[in-house]
Design an enzyme around this catalytic site. Structure first.
Site, PDB file in Angstrom:
ATOM      1  N   SER A 125       1.306  -0.747  -0.039  1.00 16.09           N
ATOM      2  CA  SER A 125      -0.061   0.169  -0.034  1.00 16.09           C
ATOM      3  C   SER A 125       0.594   1.459  -0.163  1.00 16.09           C
ATOM      4  O   SER A 125       1.408   1.539  -0.423  1.00 16.09           O
ATOM      5  CB  SER A 125      -1.170   0.422   1.163  1.00 16.09           C
ATOM      6  OG  SER A 125      -1.594   0.926   0.966  1.00 16.09           O
ATOM      7  N   HIS A 181      -7.758  -6.190   1.423  1.00  7.90           N
ATOM      8  CA  HIS A 181      -6.881  -4.410   1.796  1.00  7.90           C
ATOM      9  C   HIS A 181      -6.362  -5.207   3.096  1.00  7.90           C
ATOM     10  O   HIS A 181      -4.795  -5.488   2.615  1.00  7.90           O
ATOM     11  CB  HIS A 181      -7.034  -3.033   1.975  1.00  7.90           C
ATOM     12  CG  HIS A 181      -6.025  -2.690   1.894  1.00  7.90           C
ATOM     13  ND1 HIS A 181      -5.484  -2.375   0.171  1.00  7.90           N
ATOM     14  CD2 HIS A 181      -5.310  -1.815   2.216  1.00  7.90           C
ATOM     15  CE1 HIS A 181      -4.343  -1.057   0.661  1.00  7.90           C
ATOM     16  NE2 HIS A 181      -3.910  -0.661   1.679  1.00  7.90           N
TER      17      HIS A 181
END
Length: 415
Positions: A183, A388
């Site tokens: 990320s 995620h």
């Protein structure tokens, strides 16, 4: 169940806002937490955690060019590694509001730090400025000098990532590193390549896990609301001297650590809260991991960094922070903030992403991959519910993403 999860999140939002606006700190003593039955792993730091499971780790201190003091950890050798470590060394970098501990919270059978070390790689695990491991500066006091908190991913990519790369190379004698970024940890690598000529060549390859560059298509309503709100009130917070957001020891973090460990019901409610922030993937993050991770998360960052993410959702490119025409002219020499030069990311790139990711949408990942000149492999995780936060916390990382990470690390190692 959904209404209970929503109630938990409402409480979380209220205490988080209180933590931001009033700087409420409520650190609870470790002895008290032990007496209340907190999970042992939630109370341990990186070296304590790795040692607990038989992994030998070291703590290293790095000073950036602009004076931030960062902590980096090295797992010298995996407990299950037989033979010599492979070269070159591997840097593993966390995401927003996380720390190096996030790579351990899922335990030795699933935490990526353990898995990579066990595969006989010399592993270095970073911490960006502003989290609890890197909350120091050579001259600024984070508790009294608001200037300490005037940073975002722009500065992390320009200063922190290059400093870590140089430190690892200097201490190992290697010619390059293999870099694994999750990320924000991947997005800041792109910034480094764009802004620091020569640094991409210091990396042998980049494995980008759900890479965050632009976030135009982020689907999470809660995430958009949180980041958008911080972006809209950043000016007010700055005037009131508030620069830090959600640090370890804050009322918000301590509340979550306490609430999520109470019993199986509150644990499930916290798991539901994670799903509402990201996306639903029932059973992926174990109840034990949920109870442990809130001892280390959120790890803190700057208000300005959170505002930066709020702004990124309003743009269709990957650019520096937009301060408005007048300030942009003074800072950048142009009315519009400069776009990052993604064509400068010359290093071979492998990316793994989830179809069900609520924070870094597939469309944004594909947009990013089209901008990069040397994409070796672009792979959607086989599990269609992969989210995620699964990257760091899922109990299935060893089967869902590690085999591909291992394949590319091994093919880009010297032995």
């Amino acid at each position: 169940m959904a209404s209970k999860g929503l109630h938990t999140l409402n409480i979380f939002l209220i205490i988080s806002i209180a933590s931001i606006l009033y700087g409420v700190q409520l650190p609870i003593r470790t002895e008290t937490k032990k007496s209340l039955g907190y999970p042992k792993d939630s109370l341990l730091n990186f070296t304590e955690l790795t040692n607990e499971y038989g992994y030998d780790s070291q703590e290293h201190t790095i000073v950036t060019e602009d004076g931030y003091i960062l902590t980096m950890f090295r797992i010298v050798k995996g407990k299950n590694c037989i033979g010599r470590n492979r070269e070159p060394p591997v840097i593993l970098m966390h995401g927003l509001l996380q720390s190096s501990d996030s790579w351990l919270d899922a335990g030795p059978n699933a935490g990526l730090a353990y898995l990579i070390a066990d595969a006989c790689f010399d592993l270095w695990v970073g911490n960006c400025r502003g989290n609890y491991y890197s909350r120091r500066h050579v001259s600024l006091n984070p508790d009294t000098d608001n200037q300490f908190w005037q940073f975002s991913v722009d500065e992390i990519g320009y200063y922190d990532i290059p400093a870590m790369v140089d430190y690892v190379l200097d201490n190992t004698g290697a010619e390059n590193v293999n870099y694994v970024g999750f990320s924000q940890g991947a997005g800041t690598f792109f910034i480094m390549c764009s802004e620091r000529p020569g640094y991409c060549e210091k990396a042998n390859m980049l494995i980008a896990l759900a890479p965050a560059a632009r976030q135009t298509n982020t689907r999470s309503v809660l995430y958009r609301f949180l980041m958008g709100t911080v972006y809209n009130i950043e000016g007010f917070l700055k005037k009131t001297g508030v620069g830090e957001m959600l640090p370890k020891g804050s009322f918000g973090q301590e509340f979550l650590a306490f609430f999520c460990h109470l019993n199986s019901l509150t644990g499930r409610m916290c798991n539901m809260g994670q799903s509402l922030l990201d996306a639903f993937h029932p059973g992926s993050v174990s109840g034990e991991t949920t109870r442990v991770l809130y001892g280390h998360f959120p790890a803190g960052t700057s208000v300005h960094n959170m505002a930066r993410y709020g702004q990124s959702m309003k743009r269709r490119d990957f650019a520096k922070f937009d301060y408005g025409k007048d300030h942009n002219l003074k800072l950048y020499g142009s009315e519009e903030p400069p776009k990052y030069n993604l064509s400068a990311v010359s290093v071979p790139v492998v990316t793994l992403y989830g179809r069900n990711d609520g924070l870094v949408d597939v469309k944004d990942v594909k947009w990013l991959m089209r901008k990069l000149p040397n994409v070796v492999e672009e792979l959607e995780v086989e599990d269609h519910l992969w989210t995620h936060l699964d990257v760091t916390y899922s109990q299935f990382t060893s089967t869902m993403i590690f085999p591909k990470i291992h394949e590319h690390l091994q093919s880009n190692s010297n032995n």
